[in-house]
Design a protein around this motif. Structure first.
Motif, PDB file in Angstrom:
ATOM      1  N   UNK A  52     166.214  65.734  49.938  1.00  0.00           N
ATOM      2  CA  UNK A  52     164.748  65.726  49.884  1.00  0.00           C
ATOM      3  C   UNK A  52     164.129  66.308  51.150  1.00  0.00           C
ATOM      4  N   UNK A  53     164.940  66.483  52.204  1.00  0.00           N
ATOM      5  CA  UNK A  53     164.427  66.980  53.483  1.00  0.00           C
ATOM      6  C   UNK A  53     164.299  68.503  53.465  1.00  0.00           C
ATOM      7  N   UNK A  54     163.629  69.022  52.459  1.00  0.00           N
ATOM      8  CA  UNK A  54     163.385  70.467  52.347  1.00  0.00           C
ATOM      9  C   UNK A  54     161.890  70.645  52.167  1.00  0.00           C
ATOM     10  N   UNK A  55     161.199  70.781  53.276  1.00  0.00           N
ATOM     11  CA  UNK A  55     159.736  70.760  53.263  1.00  0.00           C
ATOM     12  C   UNK A  55     159.169  72.172  53.197  1.00  0.00           C
ATOM     13  N   UNK A  56     158.040  72.307  52.512  1.00  0.00           N
ATOM     14  CA  UNK A  56     157.375  73.606  52.484  1.00  0.00           C
ATOM     15  C   UNK A  56     156.137  73.624  53.369  1.00  0.00           C
ATOM     16  N   UNK A  57     155.707  72.453  53.848  1.00  0.00           N
ATOM     17  CA  UNK A  57     154.600  72.396  54.804  1.00  0.00           C
ATOM     18  C   UNK A  57     154.553  71.006  55.425  1.00  0.00           C
ATOM     19  N   UNK A 198     148.413  66.153  69.248  1.00  0.00           N
ATOM     20  CA  UNK A 198     148.965  67.270  68.493  1.00  0.00           C
ATOM     21  C   UNK A 198     147.861  68.310  68.293  1.00  0.00           C
ATOM     22  N   UNK A 199     148.184  69.545  68.564  1.00  0.00           N
ATOM     23  CA  UNK A 199     147.217  70.622  68.341  1.00  0.00           C
ATOM     24  C   UNK A 199     147.944  71.962  68.392  1.00  0.00           C
ATOM     25  N   UNK A 200     147.471  72.885  67.570  1.00  0.00           N
ATOM     26  CA  UNK A 200     147.998  74.235  67.647  1.00  0.00           C
ATOM     27  C   UNK A 200     149.389  74.419  67.092  1.00  0.00           C
ATOM     28  N   UNK A 201     149.767  73.615  66.106  1.00  0.00           N
ATOM     29  CA  UNK A 201     150.987  73.881  65.324  1.00  0.00           C
ATOM     30  C   UNK A 201     150.527  74.360  63.953  1.00  0.00           C
ATOM     31  N   UNK A 202     150.022  73.433  63.167  1.00  0.00           N
ATOM     32  CA  UNK A 202     149.420  73.776  61.881  1.00  0.00           C
ATOM     33  C   UNK A 202     147.985  74.257  62.089  1.00  0.00           C
ATOM     34  N   UNK A 249     161.465  71.475  64.362  1.00  0.00           N
ATOM     35  CA  UNK A 249     160.298  71.071  63.583  1.00  0.00           C
ATOM     36  C   UNK A 249     159.479  72.295  63.186  1.00  0.00           C
ATOM     37  N   UNK A 250     159.243  73.195  64.136  1.00  0.00           N
ATOM     38  CA  UNK A 250     158.432  74.380  63.868  1.00  0.00           C
ATOM     39  C   UNK A 250     159.017  75.242  62.756  1.00  0.00           C
ATOM     40  N   UNK A 251     160.330  75.355  62.717  1.00  0.00           N
ATOM     41  CA  UNK A 251     160.941  76.180  61.666  1.00  0.00           C
ATOM     42  C   UNK A 251     161.056  75.403  60.355  1.00  0.00           C
ATOM     43  N   UNK A 252     161.345  74.113  60.440  1.00  0.00           N
ATOM     44  CA  UNK A 252     161.450  73.309  59.214  1.00  0.00           C
ATOM     45  C   UNK A 252     160.114  73.259  58.473  1.00  0.00           C
ATOM     46  N   UNK A 253     159.011  73.239  59.228  1.00  0.00           N
ATOM     47  CA  UNK A 253     157.683  73.165  58.619  1.00  0.00           C
ATOM     48  C   UNK A 253     157.054  74.540  58.415  1.00  0.00           C
ATOM     49  N   UNK A 254     157.853  75.587  58.620  1.00  0.00           N
ATOM     50  CA  UNK A 254     157.447  76.970  58.296  1.00  0.00           C
ATOM     51  C   UNK A 254     156.353  77.518  59.212  1.00  0.00           C
ATOM     52  N   UNK A 255     156.221  76.931  60.421  1.00  0.00           N
ATOM     53  CA  UNK A 255     155.336  77.549  61.415  1.00  0.00           C
ATOM     54  C   UNK A 255     155.924  78.904  61.805  1.00  0.00           C
ATOM     55  N   UNK A 256     157.256  78.935  61.919  1.00  0.00           N
ATOM     56  CA  UNK A 256     158.024  80.167  62.045  1.00  0.00           C
ATOM     57  C   UNK A 256     159.034  80.193  60.907  1.00  0.00           C
ATOM     58  N   UNK A 257     159.181  81.340  60.278  1.00  0.00           N
ATOM     59  CA  UNK A 257     160.095  81.410  59.137  1.00  0.00           C
ATOM     60  C   UNK A 257     161.538  81.231  59.563  1.00  0.00           C
ATOM     61  N   UNK A 261     162.167  83.964  65.279  1.00  0.00           N
ATOM     62  CA  UNK A 261     160.762  84.307  65.472  1.00  0.00           C
ATOM     63  C   UNK A 261     160.049  83.375  66.458  1.00  0.00           C
ATOM     64  N   UNK A 262     160.745  82.344  66.921  1.00  0.00           N
ATOM     65  CA  UNK A 262     160.074  81.349  67.763  1.00  0.00           C
ATOM     66  C   UNK A 262     159.591  81.992  69.066  1.00  0.00           C
ATOM     67  N   UNK A 263     158.452  81.508  69.557  1.00  0.00           N
ATOM     68  CA  UNK A 263     157.813  82.135  70.720  1.00  0.00           C
ATOM     69  C   UNK A 263     158.028  81.387  72.035  1.00  0.00           C
TER      70      UNK A 263
END
Length: 332
Positions: A52-57, A198-202, A249-257, A261-263
């Protein structure tokens, strides 16, 4: 070379500044507590939980996150949760952890501070006594709820403020800007509490501006979208406002594909006080060292970059200055 870097960074003392204790609930403990309390989950096995740990957002993650938290019912559950995470800290050489908890997730279910705070405290004290583990608590408000709910939570916490170092702001960013919580953060400041958000992820860079200007935060949690605003970068660098970045977290939540691509390297090269953290490790696939390893595997990250990130973890912490300097002197 990559394996050498992994061995080296795993052996360094590190601090973790962005970790949600409810997000460290492993499937095994979730299922065990569900059976203990007769909580019905939509899973029949640990394998189904992991699937179930396959998140799209972010929201799809939060739905499962709150479901998992429903198994936490009595003081000993919170003790087990905290002690399990602190044991992971010991394995990863995380010598200091600043741990977020979400009281509204529990008080909404009728479980009060008198239940979870003693459980957390017992585990933290045991880890300190047994292996010198350093830790502190950050009480996070759920931003999808009202500011009135946050103010009530701060009031409910009044007998436990000696155990709380800072307040934070988490949950779904979009539609819930920092300005929504101006009064509660001002009140927390009047109590002498540190502040993070929290700010500037989503959410957009404007949310980072709001957190710094309106909420007067000491740190930005995530903050990867600051890269979109040169003036914001300049402000964060000048004020040395840290970013608690969470790569897995950033890649799992699709902030970066993809991690490629991480910055994080760009953030460092802009002079930002960026740190590496695990966020919700059970749900996102790894604890602190795993996040460092992912950067080593997928980015052209160098030993000086990694050293800077580890040093930043102490510099950005809420430890006393003399303790920070002691740890920084040990990092080579």
């Amino acid at each position: 070379m990559k394996n050498e870097l992994k061995t080296w960074v795993s052996g360094l003392p590190k601090a973790e500044l962005h970790l949600h204790i409810e997000g460290s609930l492993e499937p095994e403990l979730m299922m065990s507590l569900a059976n203990k309390h007769g909580v019905e989950l939509p899973y029949s096995s640990i394998e189904e939980v992991r699937a179930a740990y396959d998140f799209h957002n972010l929201q799809s993650f939060l739905d499962l996150y709150y479901l998992g938290a429903s198994v936490l019912r009595v003081e000993d559950d919170f003790y087990q949760l905290m002690f399990a995470y602190l044991t992971k800290c010991r394995a990863d050489n995380v010598v200091h952890a600043e741990i977020m908890f979400d009281p509204q997730t529990h008080t909404a279910r009728g479980i009060g501070f008198e239940v979870f705070m003693p459980g957390f405290a017992r585990a933290m004290k045991q880890a300190e006594n047994e292996w010198g583990q350093s830790s502190l608590l950050i009480m996070s408000f759920l931003r999808h709820l009202s500011e009135e709910s946050a103010l009530q939570t701060l009031d409910d916490a009044r007998h436990y403020l000696a155990m709380i170092t800072a307040v934070g702001l988490d949950s779904a960013e979009l539609g819930n800007p920092p300005e929504k919580f101006e009064r509660v953060f001002a009140k927390a400041k009047s109590y002498g509490l540190k502040r993070v958000a929290h700010a500037g992820e989503e959410g957009p860079p404007e949310y980072i501006w709001g957190a710094t200007k309106v909420l007067d935060v000491h740190r930005i949690d995530h903050g990867v979208r600051s890269i979109e605003d040169p003036d914001l970068i300049k402000h964060l660098v000048e004020k040395q406002i840290p970013l608690t970045v969470c790569p897995l977290s950033n890649t799992k939540l699709k902030v970066f594909k993809h991690m490629q691509e991480h910055n994080i390297i760009q953030l460092l090269e802009h002079g930002l006080l960026a740190t590496i953290n695990a966020d919700d490790p059970s749900y996102f696939g790894g604890y602190l060292n795993d996040n460092y390893f992912a950067l080593i595997d997928h980015l052209p990250i160098t030993k000086p970059h990694l050293l800077q990130l580890v040093q930043n973890s102490f510099s950005a912490s809420f430890l006393p200055e003399e303790v920070k300097q002691d740890w920084l002197a040990k990092i080579v």
